[in-house]
Design a protein around this motif. Structure first.
Motif, mmCIF file in Angstrom:
data_model
loop_
_atom_site.group_PDB
_atom_site.id
_atom_site.type_symbol
_atom_site.label_atom_id
_atom_site.label_comp_id
_atom_site.label_asym_id
_atom_site.label_seq_id
_atom_site.Cartn_x
_atom_site.Cartn_y
_atom_site.Cartn_z
ATOM 1 N N SER A 230 -17.364 -36.801 58.568
ATOM 2 C CA SER A 230 -18.036 -36.842 59.872
ATOM 3 C C SER A 230 -17.445 -35.792 60.792
ATOM 4 C CB SER A 230 -17.851 -38.220 60.511
ATOM 5 O OG SER A 230 -18.286 -39.227 59.643
ATOM 6 N N PRO A 231 -18.222 -35.408 61.773
ATOM 7 C CA PRO A 231 -17.652 -34.556 62.824
ATOM 8 C C PRO A 231 -16.721 -35.417 63.676
ATOM 9 C CG PRO A 231 -19.844 -35.266 63.426
ATOM 10 C CD PRO A 231 -19.603 -35.795 62.047
ATOM 11 N N SER A 232 -16.067 -34.810 64.635
ATOM 12 C CA SER A 232 -15.282 -35.606 65.588
ATOM 13 C C SER A 232 -16.266 -36.445 66.406
ATOM 14 C CB SER A 232 -14.506 -34.672 66.514
ATOM 15 O OG SER A 232 -14.247 -35.353 67.735
ATOM 16 N N TRP A 233 -16.181 -37.754 66.248
ATOM 17 C CA TRP A 233 -17.132 -38.599 66.996
ATOM 18 C C TRP A 233 -16.833 -38.571 68.491
ATOM 19 C CZ3 TRP A 233 -21.404 -39.011 64.829
ATOM 20 C CH2 TRP A 233 -21.549 -39.322 63.471
ATOM 21 N N ALA A 234 -15.559 -38.346 68.828
ATOM 22 C CA ALA A 234 -15.226 -38.208 70.252
ATOM 23 C C ALA A 234 -15.876 -36.935 70.798
ATOM 24 C CB ALA A 234 -13.717 -38.165 70.433
ATOM 25 N N GLY A 235 -15.826 -35.863 69.987
ATOM 26 C CA GLY A 235 -16.440 -34.595 70.394
ATOM 27 C C GLY A 235 -17.951 -34.728 70.510
ATOM 28 N N VAL A 236 -18.557 -35.437 69.562
ATOM 29 C CA VAL A 236 -20.009 -35.644 69.612
ATOM 30 C C VAL A 236 -20.380 -36.373 70.912
ATOM 31 C CG1 VAL A 236 -21.923 -36.922 68.560
ATOM 32 C CG2 VAL A 236 -20.353 -35.604 67.111
ATOM 33 N N ALA A 237 -19.581 -37.384 71.252
ATOM 34 C CA ALA A 237 -19.868 -38.151 72.474
ATOM 35 C C ALA A 237 -19.846 -37.218 73.686
ATOM 36 C CB ALA A 237 -18.852 -39.275 72.644
ATOM 37 N N ARG A 238 -18.848 -36.352 73.721
ATOM 38 C CA ARG A 238 -18.751 -35.438 74.874
ATOM 39 C C ARG A 238 -19.943 -34.473 74.896
ATOM 40 N NH1 ARG A 238 -13.155 -35.748 73.432
ATOM 41 N NH2 ARG A 238 -13.248 -33.785 72.291
#
Ligand SMILES: Cc1ncc(C[n+]2csc(CCOP(=O)(O)OP(=O)(O)O)c2C)c(N)n1
Ligand SMILES: [Mg+2]
Length: 585
Positions: free
Chosen positions: A512-520
């Motif tokens: 997965s990509p960084s889910w924190a990054g996706v959220a941002r």
């Protein structure tokens, strides 16, 4: 007395019926099919909440209904918009949510010609709805819409309002019906007498509080009844909010990853009062190596749906009643008989306390899974053990919190660590068990109860199904917190590969990509947490951000260890007969 009619358009009849039923929010994606009605939502005080995917809309309506006890409502474009509802309708059906989903369909003059966005919309939902209202003439718009709202409450489940799109237009004479709310009542009085007699004489009465307690608003009556009996109260599977966890008689949840204290206590019962529960087959499966269901006990089952009585478990007394009214009627009978539940009351209280202490101590010591696979994968990992993380989250939970949980291994293990003080707080994906449930559901719950902290627990696999609704959170300022358990795998299914398929992993490892990054990137907040000491502060900060309508994703980095599987009962070791497959055992 019939109500006076008035000249109006069918769209006006529909929107007036929504308003008469107290609808304030409708979830959906805009579509030409219902634009004539949508146009006047604002004038009726109805806010349209645009979402990213119609599955999100129906889940949000479900969460809205479960948090508020009022109808959740959603609408979609005929054809593809409507078929996107299917999974969410099935989930709402098994969650007993009073959702009204409005399904405009292709126009009557083109139906059957294979025009644009055409499909038969009633058969698709026929097995997952409590009622299907089809507006077969525009003059009946108000009548049939009202029936959908009435039946959703009466039968505690989703109802469909199907409207050919040309029937939104025209001129009709209509009356807007007042909502019809029919009480279920306490049930048959002879059955109540019989139940009270059994309970009064019980040596070890145990109560099992289910979803019906929550839906009926029976919290106080349930507590009073438990106290009158001095009976421990277990909660039914995934209804941890059916009894306050701080109460001395609370024993915890039964079922998958439930409380050993609850299981040990109910195993000793000579009389069980199952209040507002259908005793679903999944909810009482053996667990922790314990087959705890008391087969020799007398079972009193109370359910507002008479078809559920004695369906799954044999019962001694079945009461078709509303949990609140029935609990009050039983209490009244017990009071008339004089002190009930006296035999061994003090011994029972001592035992409840001891079992609970033992279970808490066991949970405290159960910091990680101990099977060989789990030990091996966790050994070289710097990440958090899921159980430790769940305990840490439990400690940081704010008062009045609402938590939705998804389907997955870690979400399931969380069952042991989720305790509540008030009803309408836990919104698990119930027996339909679809991954991708928790996030949109908590969004809907937050819209219904903006003042309450709202948290979704979601595995990283299920997150891939549902994160699109971050768009909705950012756009509509829905301040929820998502705890994503990043273990890099579809863990619950991988557990089956470990237990039954000699670790031949297929399609279970996730990149997965960084889910924190996706959220941002979506305009939300996102943080990665990989240390236990950061969990509490991160959760508290995220909850604080909710007040500003900010949604936060907390990406929790956890090891790949796996708790007990869902369905030991439903799998078997593979047997192969053809040479080609002989090694696949
Ligand atoms: C819509 C849907 N697809 C597939 C499944 C089968 N399934 C059940 S649990 C699970 C794995 C969940 O993985 P994840 O969300 O990462 O949580 P974890 O088990 O890793 O904690 C899957 C694929 C399901 N329940 N629902
Ligand atoms: Mg996972």
């Amino acid at each position: 007395m019939s109500l006076p009619t008035q000249k109006m358009g069918p769209s006006e009849a529909l929107v007036e019926t929504l308003a008469a039923n107290g609808v304030t929010h409708v979830f959906g994606i805009v579509g030409s099919a219902f634009m004539d009605a949508l146009d006047i939502f604002p004038a009726a005080g109805i806010q349209f909440v645009p979402v990213a995917h119609e599955q999100g809309a129906i889940h949000m309506a479900d969460g809205y209904a479960r948090a508020s006890g009022r109808h959740g409502v959603c609408i979609a474009q005929n054809g593809p918009g409507v078929t996107n509802f299917v999974t969410g309708v099935a989930a709402a059906y098994w969650a007993h949510s009073p959702v009204v989903f409005i399904t405009p369909e292709s126009g009557t003059l083109g139906m059957g010609l294979g025009g644009f966005q055409e499909t038969e919309q009633l058969p698709i939902f026929s097995k997952i709805t409590r009622y299907q209202g089809h507006v077969n003439n525009p003059k009946r718009m108000a009548e049939i819409a009202a029936r959908c709202f009435d039946r959703a409450m009466l039968e505690m489940g989703p109802t469909q309002l199907n409207i050919p799109r040309d029937y939104f237009y025209g001129e009709i004479e209509a009356a807007i019906a007042k909502p019809m709310r029919i009480a279920h009542g306490p049930g048959d009085s002879a059955a109540l007498d019989e139940a009270a007699a059994l309970l009064a004489q019980a040596r070890f009465p145990v109560m099992l509080a289910g979803g019906g307690v929550i839906m009926a608003g029976a919290a106080n009556e349930t507590i009073a009844l438990a106290e009158a009996l001095g009976a421990p109260v277990c909660t039914s599977y995934l209804h941890n909010d059916a009894f306050p966890a701080s109460h001395p008689l609370w024993a915890g949840p039964l079922g998958y990853q439930g409380s050993k204290a609850a299981m040990k206590l109910i195993a000793q019962a000579d009389v069980v009062l199952a209040l507002g529960t259908r005793l679903g087959p999944f909810g009482t499966l053996p667990q922790h190596g314990m087959d705890y269901w008391p087969r020799n006990a007398r079972i009193i089952q109370v359910d507002a749906d008479p078809k559920m009585l004695g369906l799954v478990k044999p019962i001694s007394v079945g009461i078709h009643g509303d949990a609140r009214a029935t609990a009050a009627a039983l209490l009244e009978r017990l009071r008339r008989r004089g002190p009930a539940g006296e035999a061994d009351r003090a011994a029972r209280a001592a035992q409840i306390k001891a079992e609970k202490q033992a279970w808490e101590a066991e949970l405290d010591g159960w910091t990680h899974e101990r099977d060989p696979f789990s030990v091996a994968v966790a050994r070289d990992s710097a990440y958090m053990h899921p159980r430790q993380l769940l305990r840490e989250l439990e400690r940081a939970m704010p008062a009045g919190v609402m938590v939705s949980t998804d389907i997955g291994n870690i979400c399931s293990v969380s069952n042991s660590y989720l305790r509540f003080e008030q009803p309408r707080s836990m919104f698990a994906a119930m027996s339909f068990g679809n991954c991708g449930y928790a996030f949109p559901v908590i969004c809907g719950a937050k819209v219904a109860a903006p003042e309450r902290p709202a948290i979704a627990y979601v595995g990283d696999g299920a997150w891939g199904i549902s994160f699109n609704e971050l768009l909705t959170c950012a756009r509509e300022k829905i301040g929820v917190t998502v705890v994503v358990f990043n273990n890099g795998q579809w863990g619950a299914e991988k557990k089956n590969h470990v237990d039954f398929y000699s670790q031949r992993f297929q399609g279970v490892n996730l990149e997965s990509p960084s889910w924190a990054g996706v959220a941002r990137a979506f305009g939300c907040e996102g943080f990665t947490v990989d240390k236990l000491s950061d969990v509490g502060p991160a959760l508290r900060a995220a909850i604080k951000a909710q007040a500003d309508g900010r949604c936060t994703v907390l990406e929790m980095m956890v090891t790949q260890e796996l708790g007990d599987p869902f369905r030991r009962d439903a799998l078997a070791k593979p047997v192969r007969y053809l040479d080609k497959y002989k090694s696949y055992v």
